[in-house]
Design an enzyme around this catalytic site. Structure first.
Site, PDB file in Angstrom:
ATOM      1  CG  HIS A  40      -1.783   1.166   1.409  1.00  0.00           C
ATOM      2  ND1 HIS A  40      -3.095   1.190   0.993  1.00  0.00           N
ATOM      3  CD2 HIS A  40      -1.542   2.371   1.980  1.00  0.00           C
ATOM      4  CE1 HIS A  40      -3.620   2.382   1.292  1.00  0.00           C
ATOM      5  NE2 HIS A  40      -2.692   3.110   1.900  1.00  0.00           N
ATOM      6  CD  GLU A  41       1.774   3.564   3.595  1.00  0.00           C
ATOM      7  OE1 GLU A  41       1.963   4.648   2.993  1.00  0.00           O
ATOM      8  OE2 GLU A  41       0.750   3.348   4.271  1.00  0.00           O
ATOM      9  CG  HIS A  44       0.283   6.196  -0.503  1.00  0.00           C
ATOM     10  ND1 HIS A  44      -0.860   6.670  -1.095  1.00  0.00           N
ATOM     11  CD2 HIS A  44      -0.093   5.721   0.713  1.00  0.00           C
ATOM     12  CE1 HIS A  44      -1.888   6.491  -0.281  1.00  0.00           C
ATOM     13  NE2 HIS A  44      -1.446   5.908   0.818  1.00  0.00           N
ATOM     14  CG  HIS A  50      -5.863   6.559   0.712  1.00  0.00           C
ATOM     15  ND1 HIS A  50      -5.509   7.591   1.532  1.00  0.00           N
ATOM     16  CD2 HIS A  50      -5.073   5.511   1.053  1.00  0.00           C
ATOM     17  CE1 HIS A  50      -4.548   7.185   2.348  1.00  0.00           C
ATOM     18  NE2 HIS A  50      -4.263   5.935   2.066  1.00  0.00           N
ATOM     19  CE1 TYR A  97      -6.664   5.047   4.253  1.00  0.00           C
ATOM     20  CE2 TYR A  97      -8.405   6.606   4.711  1.00  0.00           C
ATOM     21  CZ  TYR A  97      -7.071   6.308   4.594  1.00  0.00           C
ATOM     22  OH  TYR A  97      -6.140   7.282   4.818  1.00  0.00           O
TER      23      TYR A  97
END
Length: 138
Positions: A40-41, A44, A50, A97
């Site tokens: 996930h990071e 980014h 998101h 999320y």
């Protein structure tokens, strides 16, 4: 000209700036950041926002802002002017999320409008995630 690169460092929580920051860029990984959180990071770091930050999010989910911890409400900001929505809304995105994200009391803060939709997985990139990155880095 210096190379762009990512350094993974220990810290509180799991975090990364969105997109290339030029030169050295930090991805912070704290206690409890599992492999899915790391993916996930990295998402980014390569430029993915998101999923629930999309301009069309209100057609696909409901954000229950009164159940979100007040100091963390910024995590639900939409990125309309500083982001580009790619492809269809992706409930299965690793960038989405989970239902109880930043909840005051454990209740749902993100409610999908599609019956039975599962959100917040931290297992792997979805096909839509892969396609978005391919579109950014053709």
């Amino acid at each position: 000209l210096y190379p762009n690169f990512i350094t993974f460092r220990p810290g509180g929580g799991c975090s990364s700036p969105v997109g290339c920051q030029r030169g050295e860029q930090f991805v912070t990984l704290g206690f409890g950041c599992a492999v899915g959180n790391v993916i996930h990071e990295i998402g980014h770091a390569v430029g993915l926002w998101h999923e629930q930050s999309r301009e069309d999010r209100d057609s696909h989910i409901t954000i229950v802002m009164e159940k979100v911890i007040p100091a963390l409400r910024h995590n639900f900001d939409q990125h309309i002017r500083d982001g580009i929505d790619t492809g269809d809304y992706n409930y299965g995105s690793i960038m989405h999320y989970p239902r109880t994200a930043f909840s005051i009391d454990g209740s749902e803060t993100v409610i999908p409008k599609l019956e039975g939709a599962e959100i917040g997985q931290r297992e792997a990139l979805s096909d839509g995630d892969v396609q978005a990155v391919k579109e950014m880095y053709a």
